[in-house]
Each structure stands twice: as C-alpha cells, then as structure tokens.
Design an enzyme around this catalytic site. Structure first.
Site, PDB file in Angstrom:
ATOM      1  N   ARG A 116       9.745  11.360  10.433  1.00  0.00           N
ATOM      2  CA  ARG A 116       8.994  12.303   9.615  1.00  0.00           C
ATOM      3  C   ARG A 116       9.882  12.693   8.434  1.00  0.00           C
ATOM      4  O   ARG A 116      11.115  12.622   8.528  1.00  0.00           O
ATOM      5  CB  ARG A 116       8.613  13.547  10.420  1.00  0.00           C
ATOM      6  CG  ARG A 116       7.706  13.263  11.617  1.00  0.00           C
ATOM      7  CD  ARG A 116       7.418  14.543  12.386  1.00  0.00           C
ATOM      8  NE  ARG A 116       6.498  14.309  13.509  1.00  0.00           N
ATOM      9  CZ  ARG A 116       6.883  14.000  14.742  1.00  0.00           C
ATOM     10  NH1 ARG A 116       8.181  13.899  15.009  1.00  0.00           N
ATOM     11  NH2 ARG A 116       5.989  13.784  15.704  1.00  0.00           N
ATOM     12  N   LYS A 141       9.501  17.473  16.089  1.00  0.00           N
ATOM     13  CA  LYS A 141       8.268  18.231  16.302  1.00  0.00           C
ATOM     14  C   LYS A 141       8.175  18.625  17.776  1.00  0.00           C
ATOM     15  O   LYS A 141       8.371  17.796  18.669  1.00  0.00           O
ATOM     16  CB  LYS A 141       7.058  17.374  15.898  1.00  0.00           C
ATOM     17  CG  LYS A 141       5.766  18.155  15.769  1.00  0.00           C
ATOM     18  CD  LYS A 141       4.684  17.288  15.164  1.00  0.00           C
ATOM     19  CE  LYS A 141       3.402  18.079  14.956  1.00  0.00           C
ATOM     20  NZ  LYS A 141       2.340  17.255  14.352  1.00  0.00           N
ATOM     21  N   HIS A 247       4.723  10.193   4.179  1.00  0.00           N
ATOM     22  CA  HIS A 247       4.363  10.090   5.602  1.00  0.00           C
ATOM     23  C   HIS A 247       3.657   8.764   5.910  1.00  0.00           C
ATOM     24  O   HIS A 247       3.636   8.329   7.072  1.00  0.00           O
ATOM     25  CB  HIS A 247       3.469  11.265   6.003  1.00  0.00           C
ATOM     26  CG  HIS A 247       3.438  11.515   7.482  1.00  0.00           C
ATOM     27  ND1 HIS A 247       4.543  11.920   8.203  1.00  0.00           N
ATOM     28  CD2 HIS A 247       2.424  11.395   8.389  1.00  0.00           C
ATOM     29  CE1 HIS A 247       4.219  12.048   9.480  1.00  0.00           C
ATOM     30  NE2 HIS A 247       2.944  11.738   9.617  1.00  0.00           N
ATOM     31  N   ARG A 250       5.851   6.302   7.746  1.00  0.00           N
ATOM     32  CA  ARG A 250       5.909   6.459   9.212  1.00  0.00           C
ATOM     33  C   ARG A 250       4.693   5.802   9.859  1.00  0.00           C
ATOM     34  O   ARG A 250       4.825   5.110  10.876  1.00  0.00           O
ATOM     35  CB  ARG A 250       5.984   7.941   9.561  1.00  0.00           C
ATOM     36  CG  ARG A 250       5.952   8.255  11.064  1.00  0.00           C
ATOM     37  CD  ARG A 250       6.207   9.743  11.278  1.00  0.00           C
ATOM     38  NE  ARG A 250       5.650  10.241  12.524  1.00  0.00           N
ATOM     39  CZ  ARG A 250       6.313  10.272  13.689  1.00  0.00           C
ATOM     40  NH1 ARG A 250       7.536   9.797  13.755  1.00  0.00           N
ATOM     41  NH2 ARG A 250       5.748  10.781  14.766  1.00  0.00           N
ATOM     42  N   HIS A 273       5.853  10.813  20.114  1.00  0.00           N
ATOM     43  CA  HIS A 273       4.548  11.389  20.431  1.00  0.00           C
ATOM     44  C   HIS A 273       4.508  11.855  21.879  1.00  0.00           C
ATOM     45  O   HIS A 273       4.951  11.133  22.780  1.00  0.00           O
ATOM     46  CB  HIS A 273       3.432  10.359  20.211  1.00  0.00           C
ATOM     47  CG  HIS A 273       3.127  10.118  18.771  1.00  0.00           C
ATOM     48  ND1 HIS A 273       2.437   9.001  18.330  1.00  0.00           N
ATOM     49  CD2 HIS A 273       3.404  10.847  17.655  1.00  0.00           C
ATOM     50  CE1 HIS A 273       2.310   9.057  17.014  1.00  0.00           C
ATOM     51  NE2 HIS A 273       2.880  10.167  16.592  1.00  0.00           N
ATOM     52  N   TYR A 282      -3.141   4.075  15.828  1.00  0.00           N
ATOM     53  CA  TYR A 282      -2.650   2.962  15.011  1.00  0.00           C
ATOM     54  C   TYR A 282      -3.257   1.624  15.417  1.00  0.00           C
ATOM     55  O   TYR A 282      -3.198   0.662  14.649  1.00  0.00           O
ATOM     56  CB  TYR A 282      -1.122   2.894  15.079  1.00  0.00           C
ATOM     57  CG  TYR A 282      -0.471   4.139  14.514  1.00  0.00           C
ATOM     58  CD1 TYR A 282      -0.534   4.425  13.157  1.00  0.00           C
ATOM     59  CD2 TYR A 282       0.173   5.047  15.343  1.00  0.00           C
ATOM     60  CE1 TYR A 282       0.026   5.583  12.634  1.00  0.00           C
ATOM     61  CE2 TYR A 282       0.737   6.207  14.836  1.00  0.00           C
ATOM     62  CZ  TYR A 282       0.652   6.467  13.484  1.00  0.00           C
ATOM     63  OH  TYR A 282       1.206   7.609  12.981  1.00  0.00           O
TER      64      TYR A 282
END
Length: 299
Positions: A116, A141, A247, A250, A273, A282
């Site tokens: 990120r 995150k 972004h 990524r 994640h 994705y």
C-alpha cells in the site's frame, strides 16, 4: 493522526445535528437519524457514511459505554463492489520508464512487493532484508505485521538509495536533531531509539517538519502526495486512459501473480488480506482466467 482528525470532524457535525444534546442522553436512535440525514440529504457515499458511523461508535462504546449494536446493523451502509483498476505489464513498464529518482524506486517497490502507499512511505531501514529477499511490513492495515517478497532486480537500486539516505541521516546527527517518530509504546520504552540508523526512514523527506502532537521539529517520511503527483504525470505522459492511481500498482501486483499461476492463498498472504474473499476480487480481472473457463465462441 489523520483518523483522529477525521473522527473529531464527524463528532463536531454529530454534535450540531443533535443540537448539543447532553452526551449521556444520546441514544442509538440519534445515530440512525444522523446517518439517514447524511445519506438522504447530503447524498454521501457508503464509505463516507461508514467513516462517520465508526467515529460516533467509538465514542458510544469507549467513552459513553453504551451498546447500540442493534441500531448499527440497521444503518450501516453496504459497500458497492467495484472491480479494481489493473494495469497491464506493458503499461506498468511504460509508467516506470517515464518516472525518475526516488519516486520511480517507490513505485517499483509498490508494484514489485504489493505494498500500500502508506506502507511504502513508512518503511524503515531495518524493514529491508537484502539477504533473505524480503520486506517486513510493520503495523499494516489492521495493525498487522506481514512479510512480502523483495524483487531481486531492485537490490542494487536500494543499496545506492540507502547510501544517499545515510548521508542525510549523518547530517541530522551532526545537527543534533530529534530522532524520527516511533510507535507510541516503543518511544516510551526506548526514547533514544529514534536516533538510531535502523529506525531511520527508508524514504525520508528532504525538509524538516513539526510533529503535530509533540510540536517537535524532526524529519518525517516523504509525503504520499508527492509520489501520487509524479505517478499521475507519468500515466498522463504514457497516454493511458485508465483511472489509474498509485494503488493500481498493488492491484496489478496481485492480478499479475494470479495470471502467472500462483496460488490465491499465497497472494492473500503477500497482500495481507484478512479474508480470502477480498483477494478473490482479482480473479475477475485476471487476463488469464484462473478458473480455466473458455468462451464457447473461441471454440
């Protein structure tokens, strides 16, 4: 710090909405009415609505000690699923060819490691392991640490960049500047660690700034907006029509790994994640369909 400022701004708006009603008299119904007003009158997006809700919930749960779970479920906005903007490998190369210096290196790291933007600018010298070919992401995150790959092709550039950063670090030491900002608990336990080389920013700002909390003049990391601006200029020069941002690199990292046949669980770990469902998005934009489905027209 930005989250704190955003929360305070929402609380000020909530206070105006309830007309300075005493905090102890506030109920879940007040939250419902406020969120409904934002959605219907202000026409705000679901993500903005949820930010406002999180700000108010923080106060209800941790300050007022009130349980408003039933009301929250009724007003929480559902996010619309949007497919991410993904660049092709050719487009990525075009953009990198039009970038120079530290911004090019940062953009290549974000794409090559799946970072990120905030994770990239916050990297410290100690987070780069050239021997094991890994980068350690601290407090990403959700305040989670993770390990991701370090591209072999970037090693020489990183070594040269680190040598330049070392000169800046030594200048700060000679000028007896306060050390760089550290995580709160660590700074209390080791107050002098901010002056140590391993804690120095990998991408330090060229100018000094004032710490918004302590008012100490120190060196912070490079501002994210500088990279965003340089990236936007390169996208425009490359005549790429997609609404690409930093972004998007990524997103492209994840998509290209899936296209190359890597397991989706591996991609999930590299991205950090929490839920596999987040990574699954994705599969909808991968050029080579990872599910192996072929259109009947091609037959």
């Amino acid at each position: 710090y930005r989250t704190e400022r955003a929360y305070l701004a929402w609380l000020a708006r909530f206070k105006d909405f309830v007309k300075a009603k005493h905090p102890l008299e506030l109920t879940g119904e007040d939250i419902q009415n406020f969120l409904t007003s934002l959605a219907l009158e202000r026409k705000i997006s679901p993500s903005t609505q949820n930010q406002a809700l999180n700000a108010i919930l923080f106060v209800f749960r941790h300050v007022l000690k009130k349980d408003v779970k039933g009301y929250v479920d009724a007003v929480r906005a559902r996010q619309k699923r949007r497919l991410p903007v993904v660049l092709t490998k050719r487009e990525v190369r075009q953009i990198f060819d039009l970038m120079t210096g530290v911004y090019r290196l940062m953009a290549m790291l974000i794409y090559g490691c799946g970072l990120r933007l905030s994770e990239c600018v916050r990297l410290r010298i100690k987070d780069i392991d050239l021997e094991q070919d890994i980068i350690i992401i601290r407090s990403g995150k959700g305040e989670k640490d993770r390990i991701t790959i370090l591209p072999e092709s970037l090693k020489d550039d990183l070594i040269k960049h680190t040598e330049c950063v070392r000169i800046l670090y030594e200048q700060d030491q000679e000028n007896n500047l306060d050390g760089v900002m550290l995580p709160d608990a660590f700074e209390r336990k080791y107050p002098t660690a901010g002056k140590e080389w391993e804690w120095f920013w990998l991408f330090p700002s060229r100018s000094l700034s004032v710490d918004p909390r302590t008012k100490i003049i120190r060196r912070h990391h490079i501002h994210p907006g500088l990279l965003q601006r340089a990236f936007k200029v390169a996208v425009k020069k490359a005549r790429i029509s997609k609404q690409a941002s930093v972004h998007s690199l990524r997103h492209s990292f994840a998509t290209h790994l899936l296209e190359d046949g890597y397991d989706i669980r591996t991609v999930q770990e590299l991205l950090g994640h929490k839920h596999l469902q987040t990574t699954m998005i994705y599969t909808h934009v991968a050029k080579k369909n990872v599910l192996g489905v072929k259109s009947p027209l091609d037959k």
